[in-house]
Design an enzyme around this catalytic site. Structure first.
Site, PDB file in Angstrom:
ATOM      1  N   CYS A  65       0.870  -1.176   0.000  1.00 54.41           N
ATOM      2  CA  CYS A  65       0.000   0.000   0.000  1.00 54.41           C
ATOM      3  C   CYS A  65       0.905   1.224   0.000  1.00 54.41           C
ATOM      4  O   CYS A  65       2.106   1.092  -0.273  1.00 54.41           O
ATOM      5  CB  CYS A  65      -0.983  -0.026   1.165  1.00 54.41           C
ATOM      6  SG  CYS A  65      -0.263   0.038   2.813  1.00 54.41           S
ATOM      7  N   HIS A  98      14.774 -15.083  10.940  1.00 55.88           N
ATOM      8  CA  HIS A  98      14.481 -15.139  12.380  1.00 55.88           C
ATOM      9  C   HIS A  98      12.997 -15.233  12.697  1.00 55.88           C
ATOM     10  O   HIS A  98      12.620 -15.803  13.718  1.00 55.88           O
ATOM     11  CB  HIS A  98      15.039 -13.890  13.086  1.00 55.88           C
ATOM     12  CG  HIS A  98      16.529 -13.927  13.255  1.00 55.88           C
ATOM     13  ND1 HIS A  98      17.216 -13.059  14.058  1.00 55.88           N
ATOM     14  CD2 HIS A  98      17.472 -14.751  12.700  1.00 55.88           C
ATOM     15  CE1 HIS A  98      18.516 -13.335  14.020  1.00 55.88           C
ATOM     16  NE2 HIS A  98      18.701 -14.339  13.183  1.00 55.88           N
ATOM     17  N   HIS A 133      14.819 -19.768  17.082  1.00 56.35           N
ATOM     18  CA  HIS A 133      13.782 -18.877  16.552  1.00 56.35           C
ATOM     19  C   HIS A 133      12.431 -19.581  16.510  1.00 56.35           C
ATOM     20  O   HIS A 133      11.384 -18.950  16.679  1.00 56.35           O
ATOM     21  CB  HIS A 133      14.188 -18.376  15.169  1.00 56.35           C
ATOM     22  CG  HIS A 133      15.502 -17.663  15.191  1.00 56.35           C
ATOM     23  ND1 HIS A 133      15.688 -16.486  15.867  1.00 56.35           N
ATOM     24  CD2 HIS A 133      16.703 -18.009  14.673  1.00 56.35           C
ATOM     25  CE1 HIS A 133      16.953 -16.116  15.749  1.00 56.35           C
ATOM     26  NE2 HIS A 133      17.589 -17.025  15.031  1.00 56.35           N
TER      27      HIS A 133
HETATM   28  C1  RB5 Z   1      -4.107   5.179   0.671  1.00 53.76           C
HETATM   29  O1  RB5 Z   1      -4.117   6.529   0.347  1.00 53.76           O
HETATM   30  C2  RB5 Z   1      -3.180   4.925   1.835  1.00 53.76           C
HETATM   31  O2  RB5 Z   1      -3.774   5.358   3.020  1.00 53.76           O
HETATM   32  C3  RB5 Z   1      -2.840   3.465   1.905  1.00 53.76           C
HETATM   33  O3  RB5 Z   1      -2.231   3.077   0.715  1.00 53.76           O
HETATM   34  C4  RB5 Z   1      -1.883   3.047   2.991  1.00 53.76           C
HETATM   35  O4  RB5 Z   1      -0.747   3.839   3.006  1.00 53.76           O
HETATM   36  C5  RB5 Z   1      -2.454   2.841   4.320  1.00 53.76           C
HETATM   37  O5  RB5 Z   1      -1.769   2.415   5.261  1.00 53.76           O
END
Ligand code: RB5
Length: 141
Positions: A65, A98, A133
């Site tokens: 993300c 680990h 681990h």
């Molecule tokens: C999206 O704009 C953004 O919030 C998402 O990609 C992410 O970074 C969330 O943790």
């Protein structure tokens, strides 16, 4: 390692790059989406990848993300998922060696493309060391 990969819109471009890298290397990839830059919710794609990993269909998952933070929070809510948010190759390697991380999270707005590929290379090429681990992982219940 067969890899399930997912992203939100913030990670979409980097996901495409990583999918094509993995396929070029002869890897098997299950791309759960998203499939465009349209705004979507990262937990939906974390769930799809975690299901693939939990079921054993894919031993490893990659989630991307904007920051990697939302994906790592979401993924670590699933039983038996050990998701590691990595910004460079050293922690990616150690997360396998680990922590036996089975999901790698990357922030597409944090790392550049070449660093992201270094992270992926380190992660997929490192085995869990086991031993002490494994004892520690057994306490993560
Ligand atoms: C999206 O704009 C953004 O919030 C998402 O990609 C992410 O970074 C969330 O943790």
């Amino acid at each position: 390692m067969k890899i399930a990969i997912g992203s939100d819109h913030g990670g979409y471009d980097l996901k495409r790059l990583i999918v094509s890298y993995l396929k070029d290397q002869g890897g098997e990839v299950v791309d759960v989406g998203c499939h465009s830059l349209e705004s979507v919710d990262y937990p939906d794609f974390a769930e799809l990848v975690c299901e693939q990993v939990q079921s054993g269909t894919c031993p490893g998952g990659i989630l991307i993300c904007g920051t990697g933070i939302g994906m790592s929070i979401a993924a670590n809510r699933y039983r038996d998922i050990r998701a590691a948010l990595c910004h460079e190759a050293y922690t990616a390697r150690m997360s396998r060696e680990h922590n036996n991380a089975n999901v790698l999270c990357i922030g597409a707005r944090v790392v550049g493309q070449e660093v992201a590929l270094d992270i992926v290379r380190a992660w997929i090429s490192t085995e869990f060391a086991g031993g002490r681990h494994q004892v520690r992982l057994a306490k993560l219940r």
